[in-house]
Design a protein around this motif. Structure first.
Motif, PDB file in Angstrom:
ATOM      1  N   LEU A 167       0.332  -2.935  -7.176  1.00 31.60           N
ATOM      2  CA  LEU A 167      -0.787  -2.206  -6.587  1.00 31.60           C
ATOM      3  C   LEU A 167      -1.480  -3.026  -5.505  1.00 31.60           C
ATOM      4  CD1 LEU A 167      -2.213  -0.579  -9.813  1.00 31.60           C
ATOM      5  CD2 LEU A 167      -1.386   0.657  -7.808  1.00 31.60           C
ATOM      6  N   ASP A 168      -1.439  -4.342  -5.622  1.00 36.00           N
ATOM      7  CA  ASP A 168      -2.015  -5.191  -4.586  1.00 36.00           C
ATOM      8  C   ASP A 168      -1.190  -5.104  -3.307  1.00 36.00           C
ATOM      9  OD1 ASP A 168      -3.971  -7.027  -3.718  1.00 36.00           O
ATOM     10  OD2 ASP A 168      -2.570  -8.679  -3.978  1.00 36.00           O
ATOM     11  N   VAL A 169       0.129  -5.055  -3.445  1.00 39.55           N
ATOM     12  CA  VAL A 169       1.005  -4.901  -2.278  1.00 39.55           C
ATOM     13  C   VAL A 169       0.746  -3.552  -1.602  1.00 39.55           C
ATOM     14  CG1 VAL A 169       3.397  -4.791  -1.471  1.00 39.55           C
ATOM     15  CG2 VAL A 169       2.779  -6.389  -3.293  1.00 39.55           C
ATOM     16  N   VAL A 170       0.626  -2.493  -2.402  1.00 42.93           N
ATOM     17  CA  VAL A 170       0.334  -1.161  -1.866  1.00 42.93           C
ATOM     18  C   VAL A 170      -0.992  -1.163  -1.114  1.00 42.93           C
ATOM     19  CG1 VAL A 170      -0.317   1.199  -2.527  1.00 42.93           C
ATOM     20  CG2 VAL A 170       1.708   0.129  -3.532  1.00 42.93           C
ATOM     21  N   GLY A 173      12.028   1.893  -1.400  1.00 40.83           N
ATOM     22  CA  GLY A 173      13.167   2.014  -0.486  1.00 40.83           C
ATOM     23  C   GLY A 173      13.495   0.710   0.213  1.00 40.83           C
ATOM     24  N   GLU A 174      12.514  -0.142   0.377  1.00 40.12           N
ATOM     25  CA  GLU A 174      12.741  -1.428   1.046  1.00 40.12           C
ATOM     26  C   GLU A 174      13.435  -2.440   0.156  1.00 40.12           C
ATOM     27  OE1 GLU A 174       9.107  -3.021   2.555  1.00 40.12           O
ATOM     28  OE2 GLU A 174       8.656  -1.261   3.783  1.00 40.12           O
ATOM     29  N   GLY A 175      13.238  -2.351  -1.154  1.00 34.05           N
ATOM     30  CA  GLY A 175      13.847  -3.387  -1.994  1.00 34.05           C
ATOM     31  C   GLY A 175      13.584  -3.221  -3.463  1.00 34.05           C
ATOM     32  N   GLN A 176      13.178  -2.027  -3.874  1.00 28.72           N
ATOM     33  CA  GLN A 176      12.922  -1.703  -5.280  1.00 28.72           C
ATOM     34  C   GLN A 176      11.923  -2.688  -5.899  1.00 28.72           C
ATOM     35  OE1 GLN A 176      16.815  -1.268  -7.069  1.00 28.72           O
ATOM     36  NE2 GLN A 176      17.211   0.643  -5.982  1.00 28.72           N
ATOM     37  N   VAL A 177      12.229  -3.229  -7.077  1.00 24.80           N
ATOM     38  CA  VAL A 177      11.255  -4.068  -7.792  1.00 24.80           C
ATOM     39  C   VAL A 177      10.896  -5.311  -6.984  1.00 24.80           C
ATOM     40  CG1 VAL A 177      10.865  -5.451  -9.869  1.00 24.80           C
ATOM     41  CG2 VAL A 177      12.031  -3.237 -10.049  1.00 24.80           C
ATOM     42  N   ALA A 178      11.879  -5.882  -6.288  1.00 28.74           N
ATOM     43  CA  ALA A 178      11.625  -7.099  -5.499  1.00 28.74           C
ATOM     44  C   ALA A 178      10.576  -6.849  -4.426  1.00 28.74           C
ATOM     45  CB  ALA A 178      12.923  -7.585  -4.860  1.00 28.74           C
ATOM     46  N   ALA A 179      10.605  -5.653  -3.805  1.00 28.62           N
ATOM     47  CA  ALA A 179       9.621  -5.329  -2.769  1.00 28.62           C
ATOM     48  C   ALA A 179       8.232  -5.159  -3.368  1.00 28.62           C
ATOM     49  CB  ALA A 179      10.036  -4.060  -2.034  1.00 28.62           C
ATOM     50  N   ARG A 185      -1.378 -12.668   1.775  1.00 29.77           N
ATOM     51  CA  ARG A 185      -1.446 -11.401   2.508  1.00 29.77           C
ATOM     52  C   ARG A 185      -0.312 -11.279   3.507  1.00 29.77           C
ATOM     53  NH1 ARG A 185      -4.110  -8.352  -0.790  1.00 29.77           N
ATOM     54  NH2 ARG A 185      -6.226  -9.063  -1.212  1.00 29.77           N
ATOM     55  N   ARG A 186      -0.032 -12.347   4.216  1.00 27.59           N
ATOM     56  CA  ARG A 186       1.007 -12.287   5.237  1.00 27.59           C
ATOM     57  C   ARG A 186       2.397 -12.115   4.629  1.00 27.59           C
ATOM     58  NH1 ARG A 186      -0.456 -15.872  10.523  1.00 27.59           N
ATOM     59  NH2 ARG A 186      -2.661 -15.302  10.663  1.00 27.59           N
ATOM     60  N   MET A 187       2.632 -12.729   3.490  1.00 28.61           N
ATOM     61  CA  MET A 187       3.947 -12.614   2.852  1.00 28.61           C
ATOM     62  C   MET A 187       4.168 -11.238   2.233  1.00 28.61           C
ATOM     63  SD  MET A 187       4.646 -16.379   1.201  1.00 28.61           S
ATOM     64  CE  MET A 187       6.361 -15.979   0.829  1.00 28.61           C
ATOM     65  N   GLN A 188       3.096 -10.483   2.029  1.00 29.04           N
ATOM     66  CA  GLN A 188       3.228  -9.131   1.478  1.00 29.04           C
ATOM     67  C   GLN A 188       3.619  -8.105   2.532  1.00 29.04           C
ATOM     68  OE1 GLN A 188      -0.587  -8.437  -0.350  1.00 29.04           O
ATOM     69  NE2 GLN A 188       0.012  -9.307  -2.311  1.00 29.04           N
ATOM     70  N   LEU A 189       3.521  -8.478   3.824  1.00 26.50           N
ATOM     71  CA  LEU A 189       3.796  -7.524   4.883  1.00 26.50           C
ATOM     72  C   LEU A 189       5.289  -7.258   5.019  1.00 26.50           C
ATOM     73  CD1 LEU A 189       1.284  -8.722   7.619  1.00 26.50           C
ATOM     74  CD2 LEU A 189       1.026  -6.860   5.984  1.00 26.50           C
ATOM     75  N   LYS A 190       5.602  -6.175   5.727  1.00 28.57           N
ATOM     76  CA  LYS A 190       6.982  -5.744   5.913  1.00 28.57           C
ATOM     77  C   LYS A 190       7.763  -6.791   6.707  1.00 28.57           C
ATOM     78  CE  LYS A 190       9.638  -1.728   7.497  1.00 28.57           C
ATOM     79  NZ  LYS A 190       9.542  -0.387   8.108  1.00 28.57           N
ATOM     80  N   GLY A 191       9.016  -7.023   6.307  1.00 30.16           N
ATOM     81  CA  GLY A 191       9.856  -7.975   7.012  1.00 30.16           C
ATOM     82  C   GLY A 191       9.847  -9.340   6.355  1.00 30.16           C
ATOM     83  N   GLN A 192      10.767 -10.198   6.800  1.00 23.50           N
ATOM     84  CA  GLN A 192      10.870 -11.554   6.268  1.00 23.50           C
ATOM     85  C   GLN A 192      10.196 -12.511   7.248  1.00 23.50           C
ATOM     86  OE1 GLN A 192      12.299 -12.127   3.277  1.00 23.50           O
ATOM     87  NE2 GLN A 192      11.784 -14.299   3.326  1.00 23.50           N
TER      88      GLN A 192
END
Length: 302
Positions: free
Chosen positions: A142-145, A167-173, A238-245
């Motif tokens: 929920l924090d990622v959302v 869709g981006e990575g299931q549980v890992a995302a 916060r930055r690591m939670q954003l889309k992309g690597q």
């Protein structure tokens, strides 16, 4: 004949306590109230922390607290200050509830095990860290959302955000950035709860009366101490939670931010965060203490 000093007696029977539903409910309500009141500052803080990535490296458009608040209002309207607050409260209520009840049980266990009437400061820190990590693990998706909703206007709500993440990575995302989350929130909650508990114990033994004002001041003080110590890890989280690597790990993120933006890059949004943490922490502890001490709330559980 010299007196023989008696050693403190260790408890042989642990306290008989089940799940403290009053602590659980009071903690959840306190967290929800505090977060909703301070939601505008929280959104601005996240925008300031993550803008270097979301803008593709362009010049920062959120450059100060007041300027950012005005810009968000002009671009998205008044209601946008509470964008993602639904997901935020869905996360914060169980997060705060889990923190309070875990900290309460950990303190009871420590006192029973060591035969103490109250835990020491190091023991309070360990109890706080345990509470913070348990709560963070349970509510991290929920924090990622919440972070995605705050910075990605194309997301239409909680369900859409969850489906996109899946869709981006299931549980890992859903658990992206969990490492720095535990690394930042574990120490933050440890310092926060230990500071509040220590300040409270000291104040009440020196004649301070328990009440809303004293709880507000003690909560604010604990929040300032905790956020000053732990803010850089919150920016990395916060930055690591954003889309992309964007970063390989926490250490790589810290080195990259410092090399590109300087050490102050780790403290972006701290002015908004300070103004958010002080009332948030103050309100949360005040509401919690008020509920726990009120006769009508106690009557719900007896």
């Amino acid at each position: 004949m010299a007196e023989t000093k008696q050693r403190p007696t260790r408890r042989t029977e642990p306290s008989k306590r089940g799940m403290r539903l009053d602590t659980l409910l009071a903690g959840g309500i306190a967290g929800g109230c505090a977060r909703t009141i301070t939601a505008p500052l929280d959104r601005v803080k996240i925008l300031m922390q993550t803008q270097r990535i979301t803008s593709g490296g362009a010049q920062d458009k959120y450059q100060g607290l007041w300027q950012s608040l005005v810009r968000v209002y002009k671009e998205d309207g008044f209601r946008s200050y509470w964008r993602g607050n639904g997901a935020n409260c869905i996360r914060v209520v169980p997060y705060s509830a889990t923190q309070f009840v875990t900290f309460d049980h950990c303190k009871t266990f420590v006192c029973d095990y060591f035969g103490q009437s109250a835990p020491t400061v190091p023991q309070r820190l360990v109890c706080g860290a345990t509470a913070g990590m348990c709560a963070s693990f349970v509510t991290h998706p929920l924090d990622v959302v919440r972070t995605r909703l705050a910075v990605q206007p194309e997301l239409k709500g909680i369900v859409h955000s969850f489906s996109t993440l899946w869709g981006e990575g299931q549980v890992a995302a859903l658990y992206k950035g969990l490492g720095p989350t535990l690394a930042s929130l574990g120490p933050f909650v440890a310092v926060n709860f230990a500071s509040y508990d220590t300040i409270k114990a000291y104040a009440f033994t020196h004649g301070v009366q328990q009440g809303p004002v004293s709880s507000l001041l003690m909560g604010a003080g604990a929040g300032i101490i905790a956020q000053t110590a732990c803010y850089p890890l919150d920016t990395i989280r916060r930055r690591m939670q954003l889309k992309g690597q964007n970063y390989n790990n926490t250490l790589h993120a810290m080195k990259t931010i410092i090399s590109k933006e300087g050490a102050l890059g780790l403290y972006k949004g701290m002015s908004a965060n300070t103004l958010k943490v002080i009332p948030n922490n103050a309100i949360r502890f005040m509401v919690f203490e008020h509920l726990k001490g009120s006769a009508w709330f106690k009557s719900l559980f007896h």
